[in-house]
Scaffold this motif. Structure first.
Motif, PDB file in Angstrom:
ATOM      1  N   GLU A  17      -1.059   8.804   0.100  1.00 19.75           N
ATOM      2  CA  GLU A  17      -2.214   9.507  -0.450  1.00 19.75           C
ATOM      3  C   GLU A  17      -3.484   8.675  -0.282  1.00 19.75           C
ATOM      4  OE1 GLU A  17      -1.194  10.374  -4.462  1.00 19.75           O
ATOM      5  OE2 GLU A  17       0.370  11.841  -3.929  1.00 19.75           O
ATOM      6  N   GLU A  18      -3.365   7.367  -0.486  1.00 21.92           N
ATOM      7  CA  GLU A  18      -4.521   6.494  -0.271  1.00 21.92           C
ATOM      8  C   GLU A  18      -4.943   6.514   1.188  1.00 21.92           C
ATOM      9  OE1 GLU A  18      -5.926   1.809  -0.566  1.00 21.92           O
ATOM     10  OE2 GLU A  18      -3.895   2.373  -1.198  1.00 21.92           O
ATOM     11  N   ALA A  19      -3.962   6.485   2.096  1.00 25.51           N
ATOM     12  CA  ALA A  19      -4.273   6.521   3.528  1.00 25.51           C
ATOM     13  C   ALA A  19      -5.054   7.777   3.893  1.00 25.51           C
ATOM     14  CB  ALA A  19      -2.980   6.448   4.336  1.00 25.51           C
ATOM     15  N   ASP A  20      -4.706   8.892   3.278  1.00 23.34           N
ATOM     16  CA  ASP A  20      -5.383  10.146   3.583  1.00 23.34           C
ATOM     17  C   ASP A  20      -6.846  10.136   3.143  1.00 23.34           C
ATOM     18  OD1 ASP A  20      -3.068  11.174   4.687  1.00 23.34           O
ATOM     19  OD2 ASP A  20      -2.410  12.135   2.828  1.00 23.34           O
ATOM     20  N   ARG A  21      -7.213   9.203   2.275  1.00 21.47           N
ATOM     21  CA  ARG A  21      -8.595   9.118   1.806  1.00 21.47           C
ATOM     22  C   ARG A  21      -9.428   8.101   2.590  1.00 21.47           C
ATOM     23  NH1 ARG A  21      -5.721   9.203  -3.198  1.00 21.47           N
ATOM     24  NH2 ARG A  21      -6.021   6.950  -3.454  1.00 21.47           N
ATOM     25  N   ILE A  22      -8.803   7.381   3.523  1.00 19.36           N
ATOM     26  CA  ILE A  22      -9.512   6.340   4.277  1.00 19.36           C
ATOM     27  C   ILE A  22     -10.167   6.940   5.510  1.00 19.36           C
ATOM     28  CG2 ILE A  22      -9.255   4.206   5.609  1.00 19.36           C
ATOM     29  CD1 ILE A  22      -6.936   3.458   3.763  1.00 19.36           C
ATOM     30  N   ASP A  23     -11.486   6.837   5.601  1.00 14.61           N
ATOM     31  CA  ASP A  23     -12.190   7.288   6.799  1.00 14.61           C
ATOM     32  C   ASP A  23     -11.808   6.388   7.976  1.00 14.61           C
ATOM     33  OD1 ASP A  23     -13.525   9.302   5.444  1.00 14.61           O
ATOM     34  OD2 ASP A  23     -15.255   8.038   4.973  1.00 14.61           O
ATOM     35  N   GLY A  24     -11.466   7.005   9.080  1.00 16.47           N
ATOM     36  CA  GLY A  24     -11.108   6.230  10.261  1.00 16.47           C
ATOM     37  C   GLY A  24      -9.758   5.556  10.149  1.00 16.47           C
ATOM     38  N   PHE A  25      -8.853   6.129   9.363  1.00 13.85           N
ATOM     39  CA  PHE A  25      -7.518   5.534   9.206  1.00 13.85           C
ATOM     40  C   PHE A  25      -6.862   5.385  10.574  1.00 13.85           C
ATOM     41  CE2 PHE A  25      -2.884   6.061   8.168  1.00 13.85           C
ATOM     42  CZ  PHE A  25      -2.730   4.857   7.494  1.00 13.85           C
ATOM     43  N   GLY A  26      -6.443   4.175  10.888  1.00 17.55           N
ATOM     44  CA  GLY A  26      -5.834   3.886  12.174  1.00 17.55           C
ATOM     45  C   GLY A  26      -6.824   3.419  13.216  1.00 17.55           C
ATOM     46  N   ALA A  27      -7.996   4.044  13.266  1.00 21.59           N
ATOM     47  CA  ALA A  27      -9.018   3.645  14.238  1.00 21.59           C
ATOM     48  C   ALA A  27      -9.855   2.485  13.723  1.00 21.59           C
ATOM     49  CB  ALA A  27      -9.914   4.837  14.572  1.00 21.59           C
ATOM     50  N   ASP A  28     -10.150   2.476  12.426  1.00 22.45           N
ATOM     51  CA  ASP A  28     -10.902   1.391  11.797  1.00 22.45           C
ATOM     52  C   ASP A  28      -9.903   0.289  11.439  1.00 22.45           C
ATOM     53  OD1 ASP A  28     -12.210  -0.335   9.989  1.00 22.45           O
ATOM     54  OD2 ASP A  28     -13.482   1.267   9.219  1.00 22.45           O
ATOM     55  N   VAL A  29      -9.871  -0.770  12.250  1.00 22.47           N
ATOM     56  CA  VAL A  29      -8.854  -1.809  12.084  1.00 22.47           C
ATOM     57  C   VAL A  29      -9.006  -2.520  10.742  1.00 22.47           C
ATOM     58  CG1 VAL A  29      -7.970  -3.997  12.990  1.00 22.47           C
ATOM     59  CG2 VAL A  29      -8.554  -2.142  14.559  1.00 22.47           C
ATOM     60  N   ALA A  66      -2.290   3.484  13.260  1.00 21.48           N
ATOM     61  CA  ALA A  66      -2.056   2.932  11.933  1.00 21.48           C
ATOM     62  C   ALA A  66      -0.644   2.398  11.803  1.00 21.48           C
ATOM     63  CB  ALA A  66      -2.320   3.994  10.866  1.00 21.48           C
ATOM     64  N   ALA A  67       0.331   3.128  12.336  1.00 21.62           N
ATOM     65  CA  ALA A  67       1.718   2.653  12.303  1.00 21.62           C
ATOM     66  C   ALA A  67       1.877   1.389  13.125  1.00 21.62           C
ATOM     67  CB  ALA A  67       2.659   3.744  12.815  1.00 21.62           C
ATOM     68  N   ARG A  68       1.169   1.326  14.248  1.00 18.23           N
ATOM     69  CA  ARG A  68       1.238   0.138  15.104  1.00 18.23           C
ATOM     70  C   ARG A  68       0.650  -1.079  14.396  1.00 18.23           C
ATOM     71  NH1 ARG A  68       2.029  -3.707  17.160  1.00 18.23           N
ATOM     72  NH2 ARG A  68       1.963  -4.371  19.341  1.00 18.23           N
ATOM     73  N   ILE A  69      -0.303  -0.871  13.517  1.00 15.22           N
ATOM     74  CA  ILE A  69      -0.881  -1.959  12.724  1.00 15.22           C
ATOM     75  C   ILE A  69       0.039  -2.339  11.574  1.00 15.22           C
ATOM     76  CG2 ILE A  69      -2.796  -2.566  11.189  1.00 15.22           C
ATOM     77  CD1 ILE A  69      -4.573  -0.758  13.000  1.00 15.22           C
ATOM     78  N   LEU A  70       0.613  -1.331  10.922  1.00 11.99           N
ATOM     79  CA  LEU A  70       1.429  -1.558   9.731  1.00 11.99           C
ATOM     80  C   LEU A  70       2.773  -2.204  10.040  1.00 11.99           C
ATOM     81  CD1 LEU A  70       2.095  -1.005   6.675  1.00 11.99           C
ATOM     82  CD2 LEU A  70       2.990   1.215   7.448  1.00 11.99           C
ATOM     83  N   GLU A  71       3.466  -1.712  11.052  1.00  9.91           N
ATOM     84  CA  GLU A  71       4.865  -2.098  11.273  1.00  9.91           C
ATOM     85  C   GLU A  71       5.068  -3.607  11.410  1.00  9.91           C
ATOM     86  OE1 GLU A  71       8.262  -3.461  13.233  1.00  9.91           O
ATOM     87  OE2 GLU A  71       6.359  -3.235  14.341  1.00  9.91           O
ATOM     88  N   PRO A  72       4.298  -4.339  12.214  1.00 10.68           N
ATOM     89  CA  PRO A  72       4.548  -5.783  12.315  1.00 10.68           C
ATOM     90  C   PRO A  72       4.244  -6.543  11.029  1.00 10.68           C
ATOM     91  CG  PRO A  72       2.626  -5.169  13.614  1.00 10.68           C
ATOM     92  CD  PRO A  72       3.285  -3.895  13.191  1.00 10.68           C
ATOM     93  N   HIS A  73       3.274  -6.059  10.247  1.00  9.60           N
ATOM     94  CA  HIS A  73       2.981  -6.723   8.967  1.00  9.60           C
ATOM     95  C   HIS A  73       4.187  -6.616   8.038  1.00  9.60           C
ATOM     96  CE1 HIS A  73       0.649  -8.068   5.470  1.00  9.60           C
ATOM     97  NE2 HIS A  73       1.211  -7.060   4.809  1.00  9.60           N
TER      98      HIS A  73
END
Length: 346
Positions: A17-29, A66-73
């Protein structure tokens, strides 16, 4: 659609739900990384693999980058947790790592590049160049494999120091443009060993991490299936639109079953027989399903969404790059070798 039978709930649902509120989710690193760190800090200890993989798939369904950023973390956090459970003392404070750290996992090798680790009497130091270091310019820390003699060992290292120089390229990708994966130079950078030599590759969690990537591939393909559903429901849709949808649905359904089966087997058998073979099978099945989805959606939908729908075009390009973490016939050859040598029997 979840990999498991139930809906995603609890802290994971709140994070989505928080992700859905982020402008540029996935594109804004920067914004996506800040969210990623919060996700890692709120995950509970009583998670199942189905929960983890369903969450990764749900993030990829929203945005592949966004998944590509999240998964390794999340993978790095799991690795550090497993090292602690295996009895390895980790002095992460010495590299200023803590709950606010953002992590990558850099384990690739490349021709003409070699990263070596040496204990100089005051501590371990990394010297050399590591290829394919995703987001190194943005991350605070990373888990990095380095050579100690003829063996590879895992180390934790801070990236925002004068001893570490991330390259800006080459990176001319049309997909995952924001997730730059380029070499990093280390000049006697202080590092903390994580496990003994070879531990990183031998640990059971190595296999589950590889399947987590496949869960991202699968989740990233679901909106393409949705686009085929919409096309098959339009007035005047012919039988061919339903053929394309049927092929994609069957492929993604089989991939879902493979992910579910692997999660249950690995949850029930922490020391599962030949987990690497199981992981390779699942990755091959999911990769084939996503390749089928990309091909069938291209035939069914034509060029219009690729050139007129920014989200669709970016998703296709992102998936095509992300999917190259699967090595196709080389990975199938490894499965064949395992079977021929008596590993991974059904």
């Amino acid at each position: 659609m979840s990999i498991g039978d139930g809906r995603i709930g609890g802290a994971a649902a709140a994070s989505l739900e928080e992700a859905d509120r982020i402008d540029g989710f996935g594109a804004d690193v920067a914004a996506t990384l800040a969210w990623t760190v919060r996700v890692g800090d709120t995950r509970g200890d009583q998670r199942s693999l189905i929960d983890d993989w369903s969450f990764l798939a749900a993030v990829a369904c929203r945005d592949v980058g966004a998944a590509r950023i999240l998964e390794p973390h999340l993978d790095a956090i799991d690795i550090l947790d497993q090292a602690g459970r295996d009895g390895y003392a980790l002095d992460l404070a010495s590299i200023q790592a803590g709950p606010e750290s953002s992590w990558g996992v850099f384990a690739a090798e490349g021709a003409g590049m070699r990263l070596e680790a040496r204990d100089d009497g005051t501590g371990w130091r990394l010297t050399g160049t590591k290829p394919w270091c995703s987001l190194a310019q943005h991350l605070s820390h990373a888990l990095v494999t380095a050579w100690v003699g003829d063996e590879r060992r895992l180390f934790a290292v801070a990236l925002r120091t004068p001893d570490v120089t991330p390259h800006t390229g080459p990176w001319h990708a049309r997909g995952l443009q924001q997730v730059v994966s380029a070499p990093v130079d280390f000049a006697a950078a202080p590092a903390v060993p994580v496990g003994e030599p070879g531990w990183y590759l031998r640990r059971p969690g190595f296999a589950t991490g590889g399947i987590g990537v496949a869960a991202c591939w699968w989740g990233g393909a679901l909106p393409l299936r949705d686009a085929l559903v919409d096309a098959a429901r339009r007035d005047g849709a012919d039988q061919l639109s339903r053929v394309h949808l049927g092929r994609v649905d069957a492929a993604l359904w089989a991939a879902r079953l493979a992910l579910r089966s692997a999660a249950r087997e690995m949850n029930g058998l922490p020391q599962a027989s030949h987990p690497a073979t199981l992981a390779a099978r699942v990755r091959a099945i999911v990769a084939d399903a996503v390749e089928t989805t990309l091909a069938e959606s291209a035939r069914a939908l034509g060029p219009l969404p690729l050139v007129a729908d920014e989200a669709h075009g970016r998703r296709v390009s992102d998936l095509e790059i992300y999917l190259r973490q699967h090595h196709g016939e080389r990975d199938l050859a490894r499965i064949g070798a395992d079977i021929a040598e008596g590993r991974g029997a059904w």
